[in-house]
Design an enzyme around this catalytic site. Structure first.
Site, PDB file in Angstrom:
ATOM      1  N   ARG A   1      24.697 -27.481   7.393  1.00  0.00           N
ATOM      2  CA  ARG A   1      24.810 -28.591   6.452  1.00  0.00           C
ATOM      3  C   ARG A   1      23.779 -29.657   6.805  1.00  0.00           C
ATOM      4  NH1 ARG A   1      27.080 -25.514   3.749  1.00  0.00           N
ATOM      5  NH2 ARG A   1      29.163 -25.620   2.790  1.00  0.00           N
TER       6      ARG A   1
ATOM      7  N   GLU B   1      21.934 -31.621  -2.470  1.00  0.00           N
ATOM      8  CA  GLU B   1      21.467 -30.341  -2.996  1.00  0.00           C
ATOM      9  C   GLU B   1      21.934 -30.142  -4.435  1.00  0.00           C
ATOM     10  OE1 GLU B   1      21.431 -27.854   1.212  1.00  0.00           O
ATOM     11  OE2 GLU B   1      23.140 -27.633  -0.152  1.00  0.00           O
TER      12      GLU B   1
ATOM     13  N   HIS C   1      18.518 -23.364   0.678  1.00  0.00           N
ATOM     14  CA  HIS C   1      19.915 -22.985   0.884  1.00  0.00           C
ATOM     15  C   HIS C   1      20.156 -21.540   0.458  1.00  0.00           C
ATOM     16  CE1 HIS C   1      24.054 -24.963   1.514  1.00  0.00           C
ATOM     17  NE2 HIS C   1      24.155 -23.655   1.759  1.00  0.00           N
TER      18      HIS C   1
END
Length: 315
Positions: free
Chosen positions: A232, A261, A282
């Site tokens: 994270r 994000e 990601h």
């Protein structure tokens, strides 16, 4: 009959078999935050991923009994409210252990071998102008014989440790940052930072882990060490990281997660354009194999809940 609403179907590119109980299945490719309540009216089960499910919205959904998160992280859900309301929350676990650990290995190799910088050298014509057969402009390091510090020792952390050991790395499993007792097989947090050539993060984002890495932590690390974050973005204080990269506090970093994000408003990390910083969008978790394992496990969670045997609970 259960009414199942999948709010973010397009976040998982896999086949979701239909549950083996009486149900109505409704799915949306994408959902905006302000569409959540309307789309979940009458739903008893919601499948979500990264959309926030907070008290203000959940309080307007009295029939909701299960939040099935199509991911491992659960920081998007108001767990305290769910506990108080009796809403069950489950997640999926371990599905991306291979995918994420292989992604971390790729990032470590790219940084230790200066892949990005060498690719730029070739594109700029420097090899063509070299006086010898090779172009040696950047330092190269092997991973074998180096030390990996693993922070967060769940399924992914364990897979990462196994993969690192298989290529000859020494592995340190970090104890929690503020732990007063060091468990067998663990290394104190500060010692892990001081001894590791690469530190990789695999822990959830909580109140305790927010900004786990700031100036003090970077000062503990070796100046030729790397930081890999596929967990994270909020685990690392951005300005501290930038200063460490620009001032030689560490040798490099690779991130597969940012604080916001997608980074629609930009990110200071995306503006750096440094050869010793790699940012991927990601996707460490997102191999085809991992996504199908996620889909299968999520439906298993739904079926277990309806049978009265809920599993993978986070509440």
């Amino acid at each position: 009959m259960e009414r199942i609403v999948f709010l973010e179907r397009n976040t998982v590119q896999a086949n979701f078999r239909r549950p083996d109980f009486d149900h109505e299945w409704i799915e949306y490719g994408e959902s905006l935050q302000d569409q959540v309540v309307d789309r979940l009216r009458g739903a008893t089960i919601v499948i979500s991923n990264k959309l926030a499910l907070r008290e203000a919205d959940l309080a307007r959904l009295p029939e909701l009994s299960l939040i099935a998160i199509a991911a491992t992280g659960f920081d998007c859900v108001d767990l305290d409210y769910c506990r108080a309301r009796g809403i069950t929350v489950s997640n999926v676990r371990g599905y991306a252990a291979n995918s994420v650990s292989e992604h971390v290995l790729m990032l470590m190799l790219a940084l230790r071998r200066n892949l990005v910088a060498y690719r730029e050298d070739v594109q700029q014509g420097r090899w063509q102008q070299s006086k010898q057969f090779c172009l040696y402009t950047r330092t190269l390091h092997d991973l074998r014989g180096s030390t990996l510090g693993v922070i967060g020792y769940g399924a992914i952390g364990k897979a990462m440790a196994r993969l690192a050991e298989s290529i000859g790395m020494r592995v340190l499993i970090s104890e929690h940052k503020h732990a007063t007792v060091i468990r067998a097989g663990r290394t104190p947090f500060a010692e892990t930072l001081k001894e590791s050539d690469v530190v990789t993060l695999h822990c959830p984002l909580t109140g305790d882990s927010q900004d786990m890495f700031a100036h003090a932590e970077f000062e503990m690390m070796k100046r030729d060490a790397l930081l890999i974050n596929t967990a994270r973005g909020g685990l690392v204080e951005v300005q501290a990281l930038i200063e460490a990269l620009q001032n030689g506090g560490i040798a490099g970093a690779a991130f597969d997660a940012l604080r916001e994000e997608p980074p629609r408003e930009g990110s200071a990390l995306l503006d750096l354009n440094l050869p010793n910083l790699i940012v991927t969008p990601h996707v460490a978790w997102a191999s085809n194999e991992a996504m199908q394992a996620l889909a299968d496990q999520l439906i298993d969670n739904l079926e277990a809940f309806v049978r009265g045997q809920p599993r993978n609970l986070v509440t």
